[in-house]
Write a protein that holds these residues in place. Structure first.
Motif, PDB file in Angstrom:
ATOM      1  N   GLY A 102       0.748  -1.113   0.066  1.00 36.92           N
ATOM      2  CA  GLY A 102      -0.236  -0.211  -0.061  1.00 36.92           C
ATOM      3  C   GLY A 102       1.163   1.287  -0.017  1.00 36.92           C
ATOM      4  N   VAL A 103       1.931   1.749   0.495  1.00 38.18           N
ATOM      5  CA  VAL A 103       2.897   2.262   0.853  1.00 38.18           C
ATOM      6  C   VAL A 103       3.098   2.895  -0.283  1.00 38.18           C
ATOM      7  CG1 VAL A 103       4.819   3.355   1.971  1.00 38.18           C
ATOM      8  CG2 VAL A 103       3.088   2.343   3.280  1.00 38.18           C
ATOM      9  N   THR A 104       4.079   1.565  -1.041  1.00 41.07           N
ATOM     10  CA  THR A 104       5.278   1.399  -1.927  1.00 41.07           C
ATOM     11  C   THR A 104       3.854   1.582  -3.201  1.00 41.07           C
ATOM     12  OG1 THR A 104       4.646  -0.376  -2.175  1.00 41.07           O
ATOM     13  CG2 THR A 104       6.515   0.453  -1.433  1.00 41.07           C
ATOM     14  N   LEU A 105       2.658   1.955  -3.387  1.00 40.27           N
ATOM     15  CA  LEU A 105       1.999   1.295  -4.895  1.00 40.27           C
ATOM     16  C   LEU A 105       1.563   0.609  -5.518  1.00 40.27           C
ATOM     17  CD1 LEU A 105       1.320   5.476  -5.449  1.00 40.27           C
ATOM     18  CD2 LEU A 105      -0.051   4.240  -3.239  1.00 40.27           C
ATOM     19  N   LEU A 106       2.566  -0.140  -4.947  1.00 42.86           N
ATOM     20  CA  LEU A 106       2.762  -1.588  -5.920  1.00 42.86           C
ATOM     21  C   LEU A 106       3.341  -2.001  -6.686  1.00 42.86           C
ATOM     22  CD1 LEU A 106      -1.205  -3.050  -6.250  1.00 42.86           C
ATOM     23  CD2 LEU A 106       0.938  -4.658  -4.929  1.00 42.86           C
ATOM     24  N   ASP A 108       4.641   1.180  -8.230  1.00 41.94           N
ATOM     25  CA  ASP A 108       4.348   3.423  -8.577  1.00 41.94           C
ATOM     26  C   ASP A 108       5.360   4.467  -7.329  1.00 41.94           C
ATOM     27  OD1 ASP A 108       3.514   2.234 -10.920  1.00 41.94           O
ATOM     28  OD2 ASP A 108       1.565   2.507  -9.899  1.00 41.94           O
ATOM     29  N   ASN A 109       5.210   4.004  -6.407  1.00 40.67           N
ATOM     30  CA  ASN A 109       6.391   4.670  -5.533  1.00 40.67           C
ATOM     31  C   ASN A 109       7.478   4.808  -4.643  1.00 40.67           C
ATOM     32  OD1 ASN A 109       6.792   6.973  -3.722  1.00 40.67           O
ATOM     33  ND2 ASN A 109       4.670   5.868  -2.772  1.00 40.67           N
TER      34      ASN A 109
END
Length: 288
Positions: A102-106, A108-109
């Motif tokens: 969730g934090v890494t946006l799968l 993308d982040n």
């Protein structure tokens, strides 16, 4: 369910009549001899209590056949919470993995990913530049040795790895305990990440797949040496995973446009998992 010792009696005690009674009543059990005692094992503490009460009333069994078998209980299907309680460490690892997803946006982040990747990096234009790994370790960023296992790129990548970790992790947790599972997970992550780094050089990689190949190899070899119900994988699973490994090594998956595969992590994870399975299985076999 964990076996529980319902009775411990001297070896000279005749249990044949009571065993016959248990068989007639359909009570699951087994008898072993340990240190001059015969031990009657049953699956679960509640059943053990009932067996002790039955033995207190009928130590010689029921030769006249006066006792009737109770109606078979209706099978109960464990709920989600029951399964989570039975495998808390497996669930915890998956929870942390989901939070990181969730934090890494799968994937993308990149601001978040750079703190978890094997090497620190920065992006400039269309290029990604990696910092020397020794520089990161020298700065005390030791978590990078393990944290790539938490990074996933896409929902399918996350879903497949999470499902396999749930399937294999809870088997090991049930057979060898949560601490062993945690130790194996960290060890497999460390080895698979290092092998991947040596295999491909500076690159952005992540996922639980290296750990999964380690868990698979551990269960596979352990089961060969010390057969047990927990590590009895469905037929074809090991073969399928080995075929998948060969296909990935061939470069076919990358050529078809499905992205790069961390082959080094897969191979490293499988080899270290087979090694721990060999050691653990040999020790379990020696203990009988």
């Amino acid at each position: 369910m964990t076996p529980v010792a319902a009775l411990r009696l001297p070896v000279q005690q005749d249990l044949s009549g009571f065993i016959t009674l248990l068989q007639r009543l359909g009570v699951p059990h087994r008898v072993s001899e340990e240190r001059g005692e015969q031990v009657l094992w049953v699956p679960g503490e509640q059943l053990a209590i009932q067996v002790r009460e039955l033995y207190a009333l009928h130590p010689e069994g029921d030769p006249l056949g006066e006792l009737e078998a109770p109606p078979p209980p209706r099978p109960s299907v464990p709920g989600v919470l029951d399964r989570l309680r039975d495998a808390p460490l497996t669930a915890l690892v998956l929870l942390v993995t989901l939070l990181v997803a969730g934090v890494t946006l799968l994937g993308d982040n990149f601001v978040a990913i750079r703190w978890l990747s094997f090497q620190d990096f920065h992006i400039q234009g269309d290029y990604i530049y990696f910092a020397p790994f020794a520089e990161s370790l020298g700065g005390g960023q030791w978590w990078r040795l393990f944290s790539p296992m938490l990074i996933h790129f896409g929902l399918l990548h996350l879903a497949m790895n999470a499902l396999w970790y749930w399937e294999l992790g809870r088997r090991i947790e049930a057979r060898q305990g949560g601490l062993v599972l945690l130790g194996l997970t960290l060890l497999f992550s460390l080895v698979s990440n290092l092998v991947q780094f040596l295999w491909s050089g500076p690159s952005l990689f992540g996922g639980l797949s290296g750990v999964l190949f380690g868990l698979l190899g551990h269960c596979w070899i352990f089961q060969k040496l010390a057969p047990n119900a927990a590590y009895q994988l469905p037929r074809g699973v090991v073969g399928m995973m080995l075929v998948w490994l060969v296909v990935c090594l061939s470069g076919l998956i990358t050529a078809l446009g499905f992205g790069s595969i961390a082959n080094g992590a897969h191979v490293g994870g499988l080899l270290i998992g087979c090694t721990t399975g060999l050691v653990g299985g040999a020790l379990a076999r020696q203990r009988g």
